[in-house]
Design an enzyme around this catalytic site. Structure first.
Site, short mmCIF file in Angstrom:
data_model
loop_
_atom_site.label_atom_id
_atom_site.label_comp_id
_atom_site.label_asym_id
_atom_site.label_seq_id
_atom_site.Cartn_x
_atom_site.Cartn_y
_atom_site.Cartn_z
CD GLU A 38 -5.55 61.54 5.59
OE1 GLU A 38 -5.70 62.62 4.71
OE2 GLU A 38 -4.86 61.23 6.64
CG HIS A 40 -9.67 54.61 0.71
ND1 HIS A 40 -8.54 54.64 0.79
CD2 HIS A 40 -10.03 53.66 -0.32
CE1 HIS A 40 -8.35 52.83 0.46
NE2 HIS A 40 -9.40 52.25 -1.06
CD GLN A 64 -9.97 43.28 -8.32
OE1 GLN A 64 -12.04 43.27 -7.45
NE2 GLN A 64 -9.68 44.63 -7.73
CG MET A 187 -3.25 60.24 -1.39
SD MET A 187 -3.54 60.29 -0.36
CE MET A 187 -3.12 61.44 0.41
#
Ligand code: PAF
Length: 284
Positions: A38, A40, A64, A187
């Site tokens: 959600e 994104h 990374q 989130m």
């Protein structure tokens, strides 16, 4: 159902973007590591509004992650991502292969001098070099006019803005507000690692930010006092190990002692084995 294109090869992605540009279409771009949730969606909806063509990349970028981090176990679910992006009217998913993006003999990295020396960069020394490098590569492949990043990864956003300015990328960088669960937890794909108990303890990050905001609004300007109160609050929750809590300049990320202007409060906390980050701007 919306017709979505999945492009795997970097050369094909470049050709697609070149074609779109040559007929005057603007390209909006949302880079992701997949396992979409959600949090994104607002970035993707924003991208849908800002460009004629919307490209979302899904790539868990090995450069990374340090060897002891969760690259191998990082959550992935391409089929679910595809369904979700199709529903959002995304035009292209760029889903490159690791060996195509980092070809044999790869040896060129993008490194910023100062911004990575703060906050997450202290305990994750190669992280921002990996991010800056992959984002540069993605910009050169996707050729967007606009790129959208979440403010939850505040340091990443500042670094990408700086890099885009320093290296003359002709791309508008848009920062999008953090999306939170109804109870305030920011989130993140990594939230799926949390057990129900850890999920409760993870709320201590947001609680400490809200507490800090209140303290600043009540007139306290001493950054150390606010940081100490945040430490106490978070440490009172089991299974939390604080990596850092900082109050700093929102642009340079240098520590601030007195909150006499808007300041960034940023924190990283391990809850069990899961590293979570969050941040908030404190205004005196
Ligand atoms: O924020 C992320 O998901 C990643 O760091 C990014 C920007 C997609 C680069 O790998």
């Amino acid at each position: 159902m919306h017709d979505i294109k999945v492009i795997i090869r970097t050369t094909e992605m470049q050709e697609y973007s070149e074609r779109m540009r040559s007929v005057g279409k603007t390209i909006a771009f949302v880079p992701t590591m997949g396992f979409l949730h959600e949090g994104h969606l607002p970035l993707i909806k924003e991208g849908r509004k800002l460009g004629d063509n919307l490209v979302v990349s899904i790539f868990v970028n090995p450069s990374q992650f340090s060897p002891e981090e969760d690259f191998e176990s990082y959550p992935r679910n391409f089929d679910n991502d595809l369904k979700l992006l199709q529903k959002e009217g995304v035009d292209v998913i760029f889903y490159p292969d690791k060996n195509d993006l980092y070809q044999d003999g790869f040896q060129t990295y993008v490194e910023l001098e100062n911004l990575p020396k703060h906050l997450c960069g202290i305990s994750r020394p190669i992280f921002f070099q990996g991010v800056a490098t992959v984002v540069t590569k993605l910009f050169n492949i996707v050729k967007p006019h606009i790129a959208i990043f979440g403010r939850k990864d505040y340091q990443q956003l500042v670094i990408i803005r700086r890099m885009a300015r320093d290296l003359n990328f002709d791309i508008k960088i848009v920062g999008f507000p953090t999306v939170r669960e109804p109870d305030g937890l920011a989130m993140s794909s990594r939230n799926t690692y949390l057990t129900p108990e850890q999920r409760i303890n993870a709320l201590s990050l947001y609680k400490s930010l809200k507490q800090s905001k209140k303290l600043v609004e009540s007139g306290i300007k001493d950054a150390k006092r606010i940081i100490d109160a945040a430490y106490t609050l978070i440490k009172s929750h089991p299974e939390t190990v604080i990596d850092y809590i900082a109050i700093c300049d929102p642009e340079t990320l240098a520590d601030m002692e007195t909150i006499d202007r808007p300041a960034l409060m940023a924190l990283a906390v391990n809850v069990g084995k899961t590293r979570l980050i969050d941040n908030m701007i404190l205004k005196p």
